[in-house]
Motif scaffolding. Structure first.
Motif, PDB file in Angstrom:
ATOM      1  N   ALA A  89       1.727   7.181  -0.236  1.00  0.00           N
ATOM      2  CA  ALA A  89       2.518   8.337  -0.668  1.00  0.00           C
ATOM      3  C   ALA A  89       1.704   9.274  -1.556  1.00  0.00           C
ATOM      4  CB  ALA A  89       3.768   7.858  -1.407  1.00  0.00           C
ATOM      5  N   ARG A  90       0.871   8.713  -2.427  1.00  0.00           N
ATOM      6  CA  ARG A  90       0.026   9.572  -3.267  1.00  0.00           C
ATOM      7  C   ARG A  90      -1.029  10.289  -2.429  1.00  0.00           C
ATOM      8  NH1 ARG A  90      -0.273   4.664  -6.386  1.00  0.00           N
ATOM      9  NH2 ARG A  90       1.311   4.630  -8.043  1.00  0.00           N
ATOM     10  N   ASP A  91      -1.634   9.578  -1.495  1.00  0.00           N
ATOM     11  CA  ASP A  91      -2.700  10.161  -0.680  1.00  0.00           C
ATOM     12  C   ASP A  91      -2.186  11.280   0.209  1.00  0.00           C
ATOM     13  OD1 ASP A  91      -5.451  10.157   0.213  1.00  0.00           O
ATOM     14  OD2 ASP A  91      -4.752   9.283   2.089  1.00  0.00           O
ATOM     15  N   ALA A 137      11.037   6.752  -0.926  1.00  0.00           N
ATOM     16  CA  ALA A 137      12.165   5.903  -0.525  1.00  0.00           C
ATOM     17  C   ALA A 137      12.467   6.050   0.959  1.00  0.00           C
ATOM     18  CB  ALA A 137      13.399   6.247  -1.356  1.00  0.00           C
ATOM     19  N   LEU A 138      12.286   7.269   1.479  1.00  0.00           N
ATOM     20  CA  LEU A 138      12.571   7.512   2.890  1.00  0.00           C
ATOM     21  C   LEU A 138      11.608   6.746   3.791  1.00  0.00           C
ATOM     22  CD1 LEU A 138      14.632   9.146   4.487  1.00  0.00           C
ATOM     23  CD2 LEU A 138      12.969  10.998   4.642  1.00  0.00           C
ATOM     24  N   ALA A 139      10.389   6.502   3.309  1.00  0.00           N
ATOM     25  CA  ALA A 139       9.424   5.741   4.101  1.00  0.00           C
ATOM     26  C   ALA A 139       9.899   4.308   4.326  1.00  0.00           C
ATOM     27  CB  ALA A 139       8.067   5.734   3.405  1.00  0.00           C
ATOM     28  N   PHE A 140      10.711   3.783   3.425  1.00  0.00           N
ATOM     29  CA  PHE A 140      11.308   2.464   3.613  1.00  0.00           C
ATOM     30  C   PHE A 140      12.651   2.554   4.330  1.00  0.00           C
ATOM     31  CE2 PHE A 140       8.402   1.685   0.078  1.00  0.00           C
ATOM     32  CZ  PHE A 140       7.835   0.469   0.439  1.00  0.00           C
ATOM     33  N   ALA A 141      13.432   3.589   4.027  1.00  0.00           N
ATOM     34  CA  ALA A 141      14.763   3.714   4.627  1.00  0.00           C
ATOM     35  C   ALA A 141      14.698   4.094   6.102  1.00  0.00           C
ATOM     36  CB  ALA A 141      15.581   4.757   3.862  1.00  0.00           C
ATOM     37  N   ALA A 142      13.697   4.893   6.489  1.00  0.00           N
ATOM     38  CA  ALA A 142      13.626   5.395   7.874  1.00  0.00           C
ATOM     39  C   ALA A 142      13.553   4.278   8.912  1.00  0.00           C
ATOM     40  CB  ALA A 142      12.439   6.349   8.020  1.00  0.00           C
ATOM     41  N   PRO A 143      12.653   3.293   8.768  1.00  0.00           N
ATOM     42  CA  PRO A 143      12.633   2.233   9.792  1.00  0.00           C
ATOM     43  C   PRO A 143      13.877   1.366   9.777  1.00  0.00           C
ATOM     44  CG  PRO A 143      11.113   1.709   7.993  1.00  0.00           C
ATOM     45  CD  PRO A 143      11.557   3.117   7.790  1.00  0.00           C
ATOM     46  N   LEU A 144      14.489   1.196   8.617  1.00  0.00           N
ATOM     47  CA  LEU A 144      15.716   0.407   8.548  1.00  0.00           C
ATOM     48  C   LEU A 144      16.860   1.126   9.252  1.00  0.00           C
ATOM     49  CD1 LEU A 144      15.406  -0.799   4.868  1.00  0.00           C
ATOM     50  CD2 LEU A 144      15.236  -2.236   6.893  1.00  0.00           C
ATOM     51  N   VAL A 185     -11.473  -0.959   0.460  1.00  0.00           N
ATOM     52  CA  VAL A 185     -12.791  -0.948   1.095  1.00  0.00           C
ATOM     53  C   VAL A 185     -12.871   0.080   2.215  1.00  0.00           C
ATOM     54  CG1 VAL A 185     -14.453  -2.337   2.406  1.00  0.00           C
ATOM     55  CG2 VAL A 185     -13.212  -3.342   0.480  1.00  0.00           C
ATOM     56  N   TRP A 186     -11.853   0.154   3.044  1.00  0.00           N
ATOM     57  CA  TRP A 186     -11.852   1.097   4.158  1.00  0.00           C
ATOM     58  C   TRP A 186     -10.826   2.194   3.914  1.00  0.00           C
ATOM     59  CZ3 TRP A 186     -12.102  -4.256   5.537  1.00  0.00           C
ATOM     60  CH2 TRP A 186     -13.365  -4.652   5.977  1.00  0.00           C
ATOM     61  N   SER A 187      -9.592   1.946   4.315  1.00  0.00           N
ATOM     62  CA  SER A 187      -8.530   2.945   4.147  1.00  0.00           C
ATOM     63  C   SER A 187      -7.199   2.257   4.384  1.00  0.00           C
ATOM     64  CB  SER A 187      -8.705   4.091   5.146  1.00  0.00           C
ATOM     65  OG  SER A 187      -7.546   4.909   5.191  1.00  0.00           O
ATOM     66  N   TRP A 188      -6.152   2.794   3.778  1.00  0.00           N
ATOM     67  CA  TRP A 188      -4.820   2.262   4.027  1.00  0.00           C
ATOM     68  C   TRP A 188      -4.437   2.394   5.496  1.00  0.00           C
ATOM     69  CZ3 TRP A 188      -1.712   5.815   6.256  1.00  0.00           C
ATOM     70  CH2 TRP A 188      -1.951   7.164   5.991  1.00  0.00           C
ATOM     71  N   VAL A 236       0.808  -1.231   0.000  1.00  0.00           N
ATOM     72  CA  VAL A 236       0.000   0.000   0.000  1.00  0.00           C
ATOM     73  C   VAL A 236       0.833   1.269   0.000  1.00  0.00           C
ATOM     74  CG1 VAL A 236      -1.891  -1.177   1.183  1.00  0.00           C
ATOM     75  CG2 VAL A 236      -0.215   0.115   2.532  1.00  0.00           C
ATOM     76  N   MET A 237       2.158   1.184   0.156  1.00  0.00           N
ATOM     77  CA  MET A 237       2.955   2.404   0.282  1.00  0.00           C
ATOM     78  C   MET A 237       2.834   3.343  -0.919  1.00  0.00           C
ATOM     79  SD  MET A 237       4.617   4.212   2.361  1.00  0.00           S
ATOM     80  CE  MET A 237       5.039   3.104   3.696  1.00  0.00           C
TER      81      MET A 237
END
Length: 456
Positions: free
Chosen positions: A48-50, A58-65, A170-173, A43-44
């Motif tokens: 990111a679009r929403d 990319a930072l959304a994946f790099a940050a937790p790592l 159906v609901w939301s991300w 869903v990322m």
């Protein structure tokens, strides 16, 4: 008078009475974390679009790592001093807090804060589980334990992407994050009985607190690299300073010689880092590229993640059954070579698409799945080889080092990939081709590191 020979003792297994509770608890925890990871990867692009944050994708994946590195070092120090119980419980609390922040995020910036919290908890959780494996299971059972970790990804891989796409539609991300909190609570219920049997210990090494500061430096440097590299008018000095910070911090966090591929344990750690760097860089973009270039929906694009989970687990079971018939070094070389082949084929398919050949979406997905098979074959052996080279005094440090290499390697690769993606877009080049080519080149280093894992 004849006497019958004494019957052989039954061979111990990870589901033998002495180990069953711990095995099931760890399997459940890995499965729930895997479900969340598969769901978020699916869903990322929608998130990111929403939130109008594609520039921070990319930072959304790099940050937790990156933040996970801090959690790993802290958990390794903590586990060496007191045992893994309290660090594991604290890690689950942090991970849940991150999920809640992400689910309620009004902007991409707030979501990144939640992802940082997720990383802190997830990193500490990984180290805690490695320490439990080293404390509870004999060396002969550890390959099967790590294979079970891979098997724990099968059901999440089968259903995670589809369920996440359905929930988001159906609901939301947001419920992809919020619903995962209930899974963490269920994992705690499963794990609690197993943790009661682990006695605290205080015989580990007195790890200097400075390691924690070096971990923080490495994490911050990785994130700064992505932010500086993705910005227009990239500041070369800032990017080089960030890379230098990562390089120096790795020297303090990993066994000596890991950065230069010294034979033995240092190259085992380096192999783990390069495997993560190459594969998870591709994983962050596979759903994205299948949507953008081949026009697939999130649910259909997520099928690639499903196939990878199944193939990864199957390859892991194969290497476990082969056992000592295939040495750790050979298993890692075979696995890294498959990753290299798969990522090269993935980049070639994107290039063919750009050239107008219009290959079927099955081909890039299949190339990614081949890389997943390589991960399943090589990835578990890095953990087994690390534990074989460890003692009670340094098991926490080495477990932390292995997972630091894993997390920081992937975070660094994602940061570089994010910067390369942005630069390619500014030059009207295909950013996906740039990212996958970078991942394939890094995979070459992975094969080299794997070939040097045999002790000198």
């Amino acid at each position: 008078m004849t006497t019958s020979p004494p019957s052989a003792e039954p061979r111990e297994r990870i589901l033998s009475p002495a180990y069953a509770a711990t095995t099931v608890a760890m399997f459940g925890l890995i499965a729930f974390v895997a479900f969340e990871a598969m769901a978020v990867a699916t869903v990322m692009p929608t998130v990111a679009r929403d939130l109008d944050g594609l520039d921070l994708y990319a930072l959304a994946f790099a940050a937790p790592l990156a933040s996970g590195v801090v959690g790993m070092v802290a958990a390794g120090m903590w586990s060496d001093r007191t045992g893994p119980v309290v660090p594991l419980l604290a890690s689950m609390a942090l991970f849940s807090a991150g999920l809640l922040v992400c689910g309620a995020a009004p902007s991409m910036e707030v979501l990144l804060v939640g992802r940082v919290l997720q990383g802190l908890g997830g990193g500490a959780l990984t180290v805690g589980l490695y320490v439990v494996v080293g404390l509870v299971f004999p060396a002969t059972l550890r390959p099967a334990v790590f294979a079970s970790f891979a098997a724990a990804w099968v059901l999440p891989a089968l259903f995670g992407p589809g369920v996440a796409a359905l929930v988001a539609d159906v609901w939301s991300w947001r419920w992809v994050f919020l619903g995962a909190v209930a899974l963490v609570a269920l994992a705690l219920v499963l794990l609690a009985p197993a943790l009661r049997g682990l006695e605290p210990h205080a015989e580990g090494t007195d790890t200097p607190v400075s390691r924690l500061w070096w971990a923080a430096l490495g994490a911050v440097a990785v994130l700064v690299l992505e932010l500086v590299g993705s910005a227009r008018g990239v500041a070369a000095v800032g990017a080089l300073a960030a890379l230098a910070g990562v390089w120096v911090s790795l020297g303090r966090l990993l066994p000596p010689g890991s950065r230069t591929l010294r034979r033995g344990l240092p190259s085992v750690v380096a192999t783990r880092g390069l495997l993560a760097a190459t594969f998870f860089c591709a994983e962050a973009y596979i759903v994205y590229v299948l949507q953008e270039h081949w026009g697939l929906s999130p649910g259909r694009a997520g099928i690639a993640l499903t196939c990878v989970g199944v193939v990864w687990a199957s390859a892991s079971q194969v290497q476990s059954r082969l056992g000592s018939r295939v040495s750790h070094t050979r298993a890692m070389v075979i696995g890294t070579s498959l990753v290299l082949t798969g990522l090269t084929a993935l980049a070639a398919n994107v290039l063919a698409h750009d050239a107008g050949a219009s290959p079927s979406a099955v081909l890039p997905a299949a190339a990614y799945v081949l890389a997943g098979a390589g991960m399943g074959f090589a990835y578990p052996r890095t953990g087994v080889a690390m534990l074989e080279a460890s003692t009670d005094r340094d098991r926490g440090f080495n477990s932390s080092a292995l997972t630091v290499a894993d997390s920081l390697g992937a975070a660094l690769a994602l940061s570089v990939a994010g910067a390369a993606f942005a630069a390619a877009e500014r030059q009207d080049l295909d950013p996906f081709l740039t990212v996958f080519t970078f991942a394939a080149l890094a995979a070459v280093l992975g094969v080299l590191a794997a070939s040097r894992t045999r002790p000198a």
